[in-house]
Design a protein around this motif. Structure first.
Motif, PDB file in Angstrom:
ATOM      1  N   PHE A 192      30.511  -5.666  69.663  1.00 48.98           N
ATOM      2  CA  PHE A 192      29.065  -5.861  69.671  1.00 48.98           C
ATOM      3  C   PHE A 192      28.631  -7.155  70.352  1.00 48.98           C
ATOM      4  N   ALA A 193      29.534  -7.828  71.024  1.00 45.02           N
ATOM      5  CA  ALA A 193      29.196  -9.093  71.682  1.00 45.02           C
ATOM      6  C   ALA A 193      28.098  -8.907  72.730  1.00 45.02           C
ATOM      7  N   PHE A 222      25.859  -6.525  72.805  1.00 47.01           N
ATOM      8  CA  PHE A 222      24.625  -6.188  72.101  1.00 47.01           C
ATOM      9  C   PHE A 222      23.982  -7.460  71.544  1.00 47.01           C
ATOM     10  N   GLU A 223      24.801  -8.345  71.000  1.00 48.35           N
ATOM     11  CA  GLU A 223      24.278  -9.606  70.481  1.00 48.35           C
ATOM     12  C   GLU A 223      23.637 -10.432  71.589  1.00 48.35           C
ATOM     13  N   LYS A 224      24.255 -10.406  72.757  1.00 43.26           N
ATOM     14  CA  LYS A 224      23.707 -11.138  73.901  1.00 43.26           C
ATOM     15  C   LYS A 224      22.334 -10.574  74.287  1.00 43.26           C
ATOM     16  N   LEU A 237      20.242  -9.008  72.248  1.00 40.02           N
ATOM     17  CA  LEU A 237      19.303  -9.384  71.189  1.00 40.02           C
ATOM     18  C   LEU A 237      18.912 -10.851  71.289  1.00 40.02           C
ATOM     19  N   SER A 238      19.831 -11.690  71.750  1.00 39.75           N
ATOM     20  CA  SER A 238      19.544 -13.127  71.848  1.00 39.75           C
ATOM     21  C   SER A 238      18.494 -13.441  72.914  1.00 39.75           C
ATOM     22  N   LYS A 240      15.695 -12.113  72.963  1.00 38.35           N
ATOM     23  CA  LYS A 240      14.429 -12.046  72.219  1.00 38.35           C
ATOM     24  C   LYS A 240      13.327 -11.421  73.064  1.00 38.35           C
ATOM     25  N   TRP A 296      27.700  -5.398  60.804  1.00 34.98           N
ATOM     26  CA  TRP A 296      27.037  -5.978  61.972  1.00 34.98           C
ATOM     27  C   TRP A 296      25.567  -5.567  61.994  1.00 34.98           C
ATOM     28  N   ARG A 314      23.465  -7.423  59.486  1.00 35.98           N
ATOM     29  CA  ARG A 314      23.207  -8.808  59.903  1.00 35.98           C
ATOM     30  C   ARG A 314      22.131  -8.892  60.982  1.00 35.98           C
ATOM     31  N   HIS A 315      22.000  -7.845  61.772  1.00 40.10           N
ATOM     32  CA  HIS A 315      21.082  -7.872  62.918  1.00 40.10           C
ATOM     33  C   HIS A 315      19.901  -6.906  62.768  1.00 40.10           C
ATOM     34  N   ALA A 322      16.404  -8.052  64.119  1.00 41.46           N
ATOM     35  CA  ALA A 322      16.378  -8.149  65.585  1.00 41.46           C
ATOM     36  C   ALA A 322      16.417  -6.761  66.216  1.00 41.46           C
TER      37      ALA A 322
END
Length: 129
Positions: free
Chosen positions: A27-28, A30-32, A34-35, A37, A67, A70-71, A74
């Motif tokens: 999910f790295a 995906f996190e990027k 979401l970051s 914004k 995961w 936690r997200h 977002a």
């Protein structure tokens, strides 16, 4: 899973291809996203095969659920939808119950369309472009 962000806020996502770097957590990317914004949509053109979905291990399901929890905020805020392209109308119809339920887990809607043109039009609508 692989993602193409070159058309951001439209993100092409593929599940049936191996990750480019197996050492990167799943999910790295995906996190990027979401970051950033910023709102975006996910589009997948691999078709739907509800008869034989990939079976995830118990550990994979557990990690995905943790995961997602936690997200969750977002995901609800920035992912305006996941659009799946399936040209077969019967497969789209069969996937409707899954699509309806997916928002409860992921926090964003899943849409089923028959063509890339439909997907792009829906993506623009969801993003208010």
């Amino acid at each position: 899973m692989q993602a193409d962000v070159s058309q951001f806020p439209i993100v092409w996502l593929w599940f049936k291809v191996p990750a480019l770097d197996p050492d990167v957590p799943p999910f790295a990317g995906f996190e990027k996203l979401l970051s950033r914004k910023q709102p975006f949509v996910l589009i997948n053109d691999e078709g739907l095969d509800m008869a034989s979905p990939h079976e995830h291990s118990h550990e994979e399901r557990k990690q995905t659920t943790l995961w997602m929890k936690r997200h969750k905020e977002a995901l609800r805020t920035y992912v305006k939808g996941a659009i799946h392209i399936e040209s077969d109308a019967a497969k789209r119809l069969a996937a409707e119950p899954f699509a309806t339920e997916s928002i409860k887990f992921w926090g964003y809607p899943m849409h089923l369309v028959g063509s890339q043109d439909e997907a792009m039009n829906l993506a623009r609508t969801l993003l208010d472009l």
